[in-house]
Design an enzyme around this catalytic site. Structure first.
Site, PDB file in Angstrom:
ATOM      1  N   LYS A 183      27.066  50.232 -11.228  1.00 34.21           N
ATOM      2  CA  LYS A 183      26.274  49.083 -10.763  1.00 34.21           C
ATOM      3  C   LYS A 183      26.862  48.530  -9.462  1.00 34.21           C
ATOM      4  CE  LYS A 183      24.894  44.450 -12.141  1.00 34.21           C
ATOM      5  NZ  LYS A 183      24.839  43.435 -13.173  1.00 34.21           N
ATOM      6  N   GLU A 215      37.730  53.664 -11.613  1.00 41.88           N
ATOM      7  CA  GLU A 215      37.637  54.910 -12.380  1.00 41.88           C
ATOM      8  C   GLU A 215      36.542  55.818 -11.830  1.00 41.88           C
ATOM      9  OE1 GLU A 215      37.720  51.864 -13.529  1.00 41.88           O
ATOM     10  OE2 GLU A 215      38.937  51.693 -15.356  1.00 41.88           O
ATOM     11  N   GLY A 223      25.386  45.364 -16.880  1.00 41.91           N
ATOM     12  CA  GLY A 223      25.887  46.729 -17.066  1.00 41.91           C
ATOM     13  C   GLY A 223      25.653  47.254 -18.476  1.00 41.91           C
ATOM     14  N   ARG A 224      25.944  46.436 -19.481  1.00 43.00           N
ATOM     15  CA  ARG A 224      25.819  46.928 -20.864  1.00 43.00           C
ATOM     16  C   ARG A 224      24.381  46.895 -21.369  1.00 43.00           C
ATOM     17  NH1 ARG A 224      28.988  42.680 -20.074  1.00 43.00           N
ATOM     18  NH2 ARG A 224      28.366  40.649 -20.877  1.00 43.00           N
ATOM     19  N   GLU A 257      32.003  42.697 -25.360  1.00 40.77           N
ATOM     20  CA  GLU A 257      32.046  42.251 -23.960  1.00 40.77           C
ATOM     21  C   GLU A 257      31.058  41.098 -23.752  1.00 40.77           C
ATOM     22  OE1 GLU A 257      30.916  44.643 -20.241  1.00 40.77           O
ATOM     23  OE2 GLU A 257      33.081  44.944 -20.258  1.00 40.77           O
ATOM     24  N   HIS A 299      36.500  59.235 -45.842  1.00 41.55           N
ATOM     25  CA  HIS A 299      37.726  59.991 -46.097  1.00 41.55           C
ATOM     26  C   HIS A 299      38.877  59.513 -45.235  1.00 41.55           C
ATOM     27  CE1 HIS A 299      35.537  62.712 -48.734  1.00 41.55           C
ATOM     28  NE2 HIS A 299      34.538  62.498 -47.889  1.00 41.55           N
ATOM     29  N   LYS A 335      42.210  44.110 -13.980  1.00 39.50           N
ATOM     30  CA  LYS A 335      41.855  44.900 -12.786  1.00 39.50           C
ATOM     31  C   LYS A 335      42.703  44.453 -11.592  1.00 39.50           C
ATOM     32  CE  LYS A 335      36.954  45.604 -13.866  1.00 39.50           C
ATOM     33  NZ  LYS A 335      35.589  45.299 -13.472  1.00 39.50           N
TER      34      LYS A 335
HETATM   35  O1  F6P Z   1      34.960  46.275 -16.335  1.00 37.95           O
HETATM   36  C1  F6P Z   1      33.837  45.944 -17.029  1.00 37.95           C
HETATM   37  C2  F6P Z   1      32.597  46.411 -16.335  1.00 37.95           C
HETATM   38  O2  F6P Z   1      32.292  45.556 -15.284  1.00 37.95           O
HETATM   39  C3  F6P Z   1      31.439  46.510 -17.304  1.00 37.95           C
HETATM   40  O3  F6P Z   1      30.828  45.309 -17.542  1.00 37.95           O
HETATM   41  C4  F6P Z   1      30.599  47.539 -16.651  1.00 37.95           C
HETATM   42  O4  F6P Z   1      29.669  48.075 -17.540  1.00 37.95           O
HETATM   43  C5  F6P Z   1      31.656  48.531 -16.210  1.00 37.95           C
HETATM   44  O5  F6P Z   1      32.735  47.724 -15.806  1.00 37.95           O
HETATM   45  C6  F6P Z   1      31.255  49.466 -15.113  1.00 37.95           C
HETATM   46  O6  F6P Z   1      30.850  48.794 -13.959  1.00 37.95           O
HETATM   47  P1  F6P Z   1      30.054  49.514 -12.811  1.00 37.95           P
HETATM   48  O7  F6P Z   1      28.765  49.982 -13.357  1.00 37.95           O
HETATM   49  O8  F6P Z   1      29.866  48.465 -11.748  1.00 37.95           O
HETATM   50  O9  F6P Z   1      30.886  50.648 -12.309  1.00 37.95           O
END
Ligand code: F6P
Length: 530
Positions: A195, A201, A257-258, A343, A374, A494
């Site tokens: 987003k 990452e 995002g979620r 979240e 199990h 972060k």
């Molecule tokens: O770190 C949390 C977050 O901001 C989430 O809310 C989001 O889904 C995820 O990181 C990934 O964010 P992006 O889509 O901006 O890479």
């Protein structure tokens, strides 16, 4: 304060009287309890008769929803008010699945997604060497990973042939390396899903993937354009990365995002199962949206789920909530719901910045049945802590192998019944258990659960299921008086990580660090040198 409201106080007094009541008594006192405590919507069945509630509990919970002005909040959500007040944003994920009534910008991106899927599936879209695309790798994390990953796995029985869709999220190189190891750069397409397009990452994985591609493509011009597309709200950053504007599928800051799998973030879903099936997923969610905004409280499935969680968390003092899909295809649902619920509602401050004086989101966890039986079910049966759960079952199997599904369903029903009713010492004795083993062979029961049954697992019913939990989360946020749509809690880590990266690399020192972090870094630097 939340707990001072008359509706809360009434529930607290009721809970005091009710807490000792056992599910055995509740079932013995009402032979039609299943009928009285279950709801249906289309082919979806919600049986909450094994929750520790009475009609009075439900009616007091409905009073709480009324006093929280839930109906008013649903209107604000629907009308696009900026209810995410800390970020000044509307919350409009329902607009993404509004069919013909969707906003023009949504329809335009959906059309582009349809054309893109068509081009990839038909072989019109080719890699730099002219070969067909055989593999798609989604690079994203959190909401840009968990939703599409869960859906693609859940709908594997609906997957189109000749295209494999993979997901890489972790910063640990083991994730990307293991995925790329089996792939051919000439036939692999990457979706950079972010987003913000600033996420460490995802950008780290995207850069490494680009190097991997370019190592094979050499100087071939336009290789990145043929192998990289993006789903993002940040067109400037996608451009800076080198992705052609024509290959960016846009969405907007009013999609959390979620809550974003219905947007361009759903592109890997559309590629995996086909655009028509993706539209079915949207249609299922839309159907549940209509139910949510129009059904009265007593018939409203998402609200019912929310009220049960609030009751269990704040009045029966359950700190966690298990999600047990008796479906291997839904085995990623607990992970997906972890982000969606925790979240969104893992917050102790209300909309006015005051401390909320009760527990908010329970810890969400779970595992597909029967695997969980199990491992951790022992603790549910005899651990002595209240742990509510959702059992999710399919009427019809998506992979019907002879004899499997009926046994799976029997196990699902057996577990929720055993958790609810347990086994008394007398019953154990009557079952031939010797006296010295009685303490170990009795089961207290009284563990509350809800069972959700989907007729079958299709794009449409999965859309309904996900929207059901999304709206549950919204209702809980309203009931607790918090904003479910920001996530400031993730920021501190972060910021610290970006400060520590040069220190861990040995390029800088930080004398302000606490002795634990400093000691660990000194230790780790030795490994990096060796
Ligand atoms: O770190 C949390 C977050 O901001 C989430 O809310 C989001 O889904 C995820 O990181 C990934 O964010 P992006 O889509 O901006 O890479």
């Amino acid at each position: 304060m939340l707990t001072q409201s008359p509706a809360w106080q009434a529930l607290a007094a009721h809970a005091e009287d009710f807490r000792a009541t056992h599910l055995r008594e509740l079932f013995a006192g009402d032979r039609a309890r299943f009928d009285h405590f279950s709801l249906r919507h289309g082919k979806l069945l919600l049986d909450f008769s094994k929750q520790r509630i009475s009609q009075q509990t439900l009616s007091l919970l409905h009073d709480l929803a009324t006093s929280a002005n839930l109906a008013g909040w649903i209107k604000c959500l629907r009308s696009g008010e900026a209810i995410n007040h800390t970020e000044q944003r509307a919350v409009r994920h329902m607009d993404l699945r509004d069919g013909d009534a969707a906003p023009p910008e949504v329809k335009a991106v959906l059309r582009r997604m349809a054309d893109f899927c068509d081009a990839v599936h038909s072989g019109q879209w080719r890699g730099f060497s002219g070969e067909y695309i055989t593999d798609v790798v989604n690079l994203g994390i959190g909401g840009s990973d968990l939703g599409p990953r869960m859906v693609v796995q859940a709908l594997s029985a609906h997957q189109l042939p000749d295209l494999n869709v993979h997901f890489v999220s972790n910063l640990d190189g083991a994730d990307l390396a293991a995925t790329l190891a089996g792939l051919n750069p000439r036939t692999t397409l990457f979706i950079v899903a972010s987003k913000t397009f600033t996420t460490l990452e995802t950008l780290t994985n995207a850069r490494t993937a680009r190097d991997w591609l370019l190592a094979a493509a050499g100087q071939t011009s336009g290789a990145v354009a043929k192998h990289f597309v993006a789903a993002s709200t940040n067109l400037e950053a996608t451009r800076n990365f080198g992705i052609d504007d024509a290959n960016v599928f846009e969405f907007w800051d009013w999609v959390g995002g979620r809550f974003s799998l219905w947007s361009a973030i759903g592109l890997p879903i559309a590629l995996a199962i086909g655009y028509r099936s993706f539209k079915e997923l949207l249609a299922g969610a839309h159907d549940l949206d209509k139910h949510f905004v129009s059904a009265p409280f007593a018939e409203n499935l998402p609200l019912t789920l929310a009220l049960l969680t609030l009751w269990n968390t704040d009045f029966l003092k359950a700190a966690s909530h298990g999600i047990f899909p008796y479906s291997q295809s839904l085995s990623l649902l607990p992970r997906y719901l972890q982000q969606l619920e925790m979240e969104s509602n893992g917050k102790y401050y209300d909309r006015d910045g005051r401390h909320i004086d009760v527990a908010t989101s329970p810890i969400i966890w779970g595992e597909a049945g029967t695997n969980g039986q199990h491992s951790f079910f022992q603790l549910l049966h005899q651990g002595g802590q209240p742990i509510p759960s959702d059992f999710i079952a399919l009427g019809k199997s998506d992979y019907p192998l002879h004899g499997h599904h009926t046994a799976l369903l029997a196990n699902c029903l057996a577990q929720s019944a055993a958790l609810a009713f347990g086994q008394s010492a007398e019953e154990a004795r009557a079952n031939g258990i010797p006296e010295h083993l009685l303490p170990y062979r009795t089961f207290p029961g009284n563990q509350p659960s809800t069972t959700l049954v989907l007729g079958e697992l299709t794009p449409y019913t999965l859309g309904q299921l996900i929207a059901l939990y999304e709206h549950k989360v919204f209702c809980l946020g309203v009931l607790w008086g918090l904003n479910s749509f920001d996530q400031w809690g993730v920021e501190l880590g972060k910021v610290l990580a970006s400060r520590l990266i040069p220190v861990v690399r040995g390029e800088a020192d930080d004398h302000e660090l606490d002795s634990s972090t400093a000691g660990l870094i000194t230790h780790l630097r030795q490994f990096r040198m060796s």
